[in-house]
Design an enzyme around this catalytic site. Structure first.
Site, PDB file in Angstrom:
ATOM      1  N   TYR A  60      -1.749  -0.696  10.637  1.00 58.99           N
ATOM      2  CA  TYR A  60      -1.805  -0.973   9.188  1.00 58.99           C
ATOM      3  C   TYR A  60      -0.486  -0.544   8.545  1.00 58.99           C
ATOM      4  O   TYR A  60       0.095  -1.277   7.746  1.00 58.99           O
ATOM      5  CB  TYR A  60      -3.000  -0.241   8.568  1.00 58.99           C
ATOM      6  CG  TYR A  60      -3.282  -0.603   7.127  1.00 58.99           C
ATOM      7  CD1 TYR A  60      -3.803  -1.845   6.787  1.00 58.99           C
ATOM      8  CD2 TYR A  60      -3.036   0.313   6.098  1.00 58.99           C
ATOM      9  CE1 TYR A  60      -4.072  -2.173   5.459  1.00 58.99           C
ATOM     10  CE2 TYR A  60      -3.306  -0.005   4.771  1.00 58.99           C
ATOM     11  CZ  TYR A  60      -3.825  -1.254   4.459  1.00 58.99           C
ATOM     12  OH  TYR A  60      -4.091  -1.578   3.142  1.00 58.99           O
ATOM     13  N   SER A 112       0.855  -1.191   0.000  1.00 52.08           N
ATOM     14  CA  SER A 112       0.000   0.000   0.000  1.00 52.08           C
ATOM     15  C   SER A 112       0.889   1.238   0.000  1.00 52.08           C
ATOM     16  O   SER A 112       2.070   1.163   0.387  1.00 52.08           O
ATOM     17  CB  SER A 112      -0.856   0.004   1.272  1.00 52.08           C
ATOM     18  OG  SER A 112      -1.540   1.226   1.415  1.00 52.08           O
TER      19      SER A 112
HETATM   20  N1  LIG Z   1      -8.692  -0.840  -1.175  1.00 51.29           N
HETATM   21  C1  LIG Z   1      -7.655  -0.021  -1.022  1.00 51.29           C
HETATM   22  O1  LIG Z   1      -7.782   1.206  -1.025  1.00 51.29           O
HETATM   23  C2  LIG Z   1      -6.268  -0.593  -0.832  1.00 51.29           C
HETATM   24  C3  LIG Z   1      -5.182   0.297  -0.894  1.00 51.29           C
HETATM   25  C4  LIG Z   1      -3.909  -0.188  -0.693  1.00 51.29           C
HETATM   26  C5  LIG Z   1      -3.718  -1.527  -0.465  1.00 51.29           C
HETATM   27  N2  LIG Z   1      -4.785  -2.380  -0.385  1.00 51.29           N
HETATM   28  C6  LIG Z   1      -4.519  -3.792  -0.093  1.00 51.29           C
HETATM   29  O2  LIG Z   1      -5.048  -4.566  -1.135  1.00 51.29           O
HETATM   30  C7  LIG Z   1      -5.361  -5.874  -0.643  1.00 51.29           C
HETATM   31  C8  LIG Z   1      -6.773  -6.248  -1.087  1.00 51.29           C
HETATM   32  O3  LIG Z   1      -7.687  -5.383  -0.436  1.00 51.29           O
HETATM   33  P1  LIG Z   1      -9.093  -4.996  -1.069  1.00 51.29           P
HETATM   34  O4  LIG Z   1      -9.118  -3.530  -1.139  1.00 51.29           O
HETATM   35  O5  LIG Z   1      -9.334  -5.786  -2.277  1.00 51.29           O
HETATM   36  O6  LIG Z   1     -10.049  -5.432   0.156  1.00 51.29           O
HETATM   37  P2  LIG Z   1     -11.318  -6.376   0.237  1.00 51.29           P
HETATM   38  O7  LIG Z   1     -12.225  -6.133  -0.918  1.00 51.29           O
HETATM   39  O8  LIG Z   1     -11.850  -6.194   1.613  1.00 51.29           O
HETATM   40  O9  LIG Z   1     -10.697  -7.836   0.086  1.00 51.29           O
HETATM   41  C9  LIG Z   1      -9.927  -8.399   1.112  1.00 51.29           C
HETATM   42  C10 LIG Z   1      -9.777  -9.880   0.847  1.00 51.29           C
HETATM   43  O10 LIG Z   1      -8.971 -10.450   1.893  1.00 51.29           O
HETATM   44  C11 LIG Z   1      -9.569 -11.668   2.284  1.00 51.29           C
HETATM   45  N3  LIG Z   1      -9.251 -12.014   3.658  1.00 51.29           N
HETATM   46  C12 LIG Z   1      -9.408 -11.239   4.770  1.00 51.29           C
HETATM   47  N4  LIG Z   1      -9.087 -11.928   5.868  1.00 51.29           N
HETATM   48  C13 LIG Z   1      -8.709 -13.167   5.456  1.00 51.29           C
HETATM   49  C14 LIG Z   1      -8.269 -14.339   6.123  1.00 51.29           C
HETATM   50  N5  LIG Z   1      -8.161 -14.392   7.466  1.00 51.29           N
HETATM   51  N6  LIG Z   1      -7.968 -15.435   5.382  1.00 51.29           N
HETATM   52  C15 LIG Z   1      -8.098 -15.410   4.047  1.00 51.29           C
HETATM   53  N7  LIG Z   1      -8.498 -14.326   3.356  1.00 51.29           N
HETATM   54  C16 LIG Z   1      -8.801 -13.224   4.056  1.00 51.29           C
HETATM   55  C17 LIG Z   1     -11.074 -11.439   2.105  1.00 51.29           C
HETATM   56  O11 LIG Z   1     -11.746 -12.688   1.908  1.00 51.29           O
HETATM   57  P3  LIG Z   1     -12.681 -13.420   2.991  1.00 51.29           P
HETATM   58  O12 LIG Z   1     -13.285 -12.358   3.882  1.00 51.29           O
HETATM   59  O13 LIG Z   1     -13.671 -14.145   2.146  1.00 51.29           O
HETATM   60  O14 LIG Z   1     -11.748 -14.337   3.720  1.00 51.29           O
HETATM   61  C18 LIG Z   1     -11.093 -10.637   0.823  1.00 51.29           C
HETATM   62  O15 LIG Z   1     -11.109 -11.492  -0.284  1.00 51.29           O
HETATM   63  C19 LIG Z   1      -5.175  -5.802   0.879  1.00 51.29           C
HETATM   64  O16 LIG Z   1      -3.923  -6.349   1.228  1.00 51.29           O
HETATM   65  C20 LIG Z   1      -5.193  -4.331   1.160  1.00 51.29           C
HETATM   66  O17 LIG Z   1      -4.473  -4.012   2.327  1.00 51.29           O
HETATM   67  C21 LIG Z   1      -6.053  -1.956  -0.600  1.00 51.29           C
END
Ligand SMILES: NC(=O)c1ccc[n+]([C@@H]2O[C@H](COP(=O)([O-])OP(=O)(O)OC[C@H]3O[C@@H](n4cnc5c(N)ncnc54)[C@H](OP(=O)(O)O)[C@@H]3O)[C@@H](O)[C@H]2O)c1
Length: 250
Positions: A162, A149
């Protein structure tokens, strides 16, 4: 020049939502067979069907990555099903931002458990198979892409734990890159700014809006595009790090 991913297997964590889901769709469209990993199996099955309907191949694996045994099992099931692993995309993550005293210790620790420990468990379990895959890879190279991130580059109030996890992901990725580069494993980090996904809760947006004001957020598919760029490059080209911010985000 991008290469196709036919005859390769890509495992994507966090595939039930957001960036992981978009990445699985994108890599399937590039020709990879994709293994979908998360806890919500019904969502994975829906995505599996969607990918198959579009002519691709996918396989769903339910796993809580905070459990090292389940992470190891996810890799074992991948090898049992397809016999190899060429690409690992670590997109699973949680973000519980806000004032440290407004968050429970469990909420704070969950970020360490998923973002750092979970990523470690599945990556370590995957490495022997990635090393093995290089020898028979049609492309002579394999990839690990970790979704860190912008919060892995700059620390800000309200984001402490975070920040700690994402600085950790960026640091570990660089160290692993150096460790495995001679074995033709490309380790890369993608560092998104705000992407419109389920990651954000009300407190998260409050912290973000205080820092940056309103922005036009990225789409998950914008990040999937960056991942695809990394893993479809020919063997000689290693893209170590990509930062993708919304145009409006300072
Ligand atoms: N969205 C943003 O603005 C942003 C910015 C920078 C970085 N990121 C990073 O991008 C990545 C993806 O995030 P996203 O934005 O796509 O969020 P999201 O839509 O909330 O997706 C998060 C995913 O992580 C999975 N997950 C959470 N806890 C888990 C566990 N204990 N075991 C297995 N899977 C788990 C969830 O699946 P289940 O709940 O089905 O397990 C879900 O598929 C993350 O690492 C986040 O930190 C996001």
């Amino acid at each position: 020049m991008s290469e196709r991913l036919e005859n390769t297997i890509a495992l994507v964590t966090g595939a039930s939502s957001g960036i992981g889901k978009a990445t699985a769709i994108r890599l399937a469209s590039a020709g990879a067979k994709v293994v979908l990993v998360a806890r919500r199996i019904e969502r994975l099955k829906e995505l599996e069907q969607q990918i198959k309907n579009a002519g691709g191949e996918a396989f769903s694996v339910e796993a809580d990555l905070t459990n090292a045994n389940e992470a190891g099992e996810a890799i074992a099931k991948t090898i049992a099903k397809y016999g190899r692993l060429d690409t690992l995309v670590n997109a699973a993550g949680v973000m519980n931002n806000g004032a440290t005293l407004d968050r429970t210790l469990d909420e704070l620790e969950q970020m360490i458990a998923v973002n750092l420990s979970g990523l470690l468990y599945i990556t370590r379990a995957a490495l022997p198979h990635l090393i093995e895959a290089v020898a028979t890879s049609p492309r002579k190279v394999v990839d690990v892409v970790n979704i860190s991130s912008v919060a892995g580059r700059f620390a800000t109030a309200g984001v402490a734990v975070y920040n700690a996890t994402k600085f950790g992901v960026t640091a570990a990725t660089e160290a692993w890159r150096q460790e495995f580069t001679r074995q033709s494993i490309r380790f890369s980090v993608v560092e998104p700014g705000a992407v419109d996904t389920e990651l954000w809760d009300e407190d998260g947006w409050k912290v973000f809006n205080n820092l940056f004001g309103k922005v036009e957020s990225l789409h998950a598919s914008d990040i999937a595009e960056a991942v695809a760029f990394i893993v479809t490059n020919p063997r000689r080209v290693a893209i170590n790090e990509i930062v993708v911010r919304p145009t409006d985000q300072a």
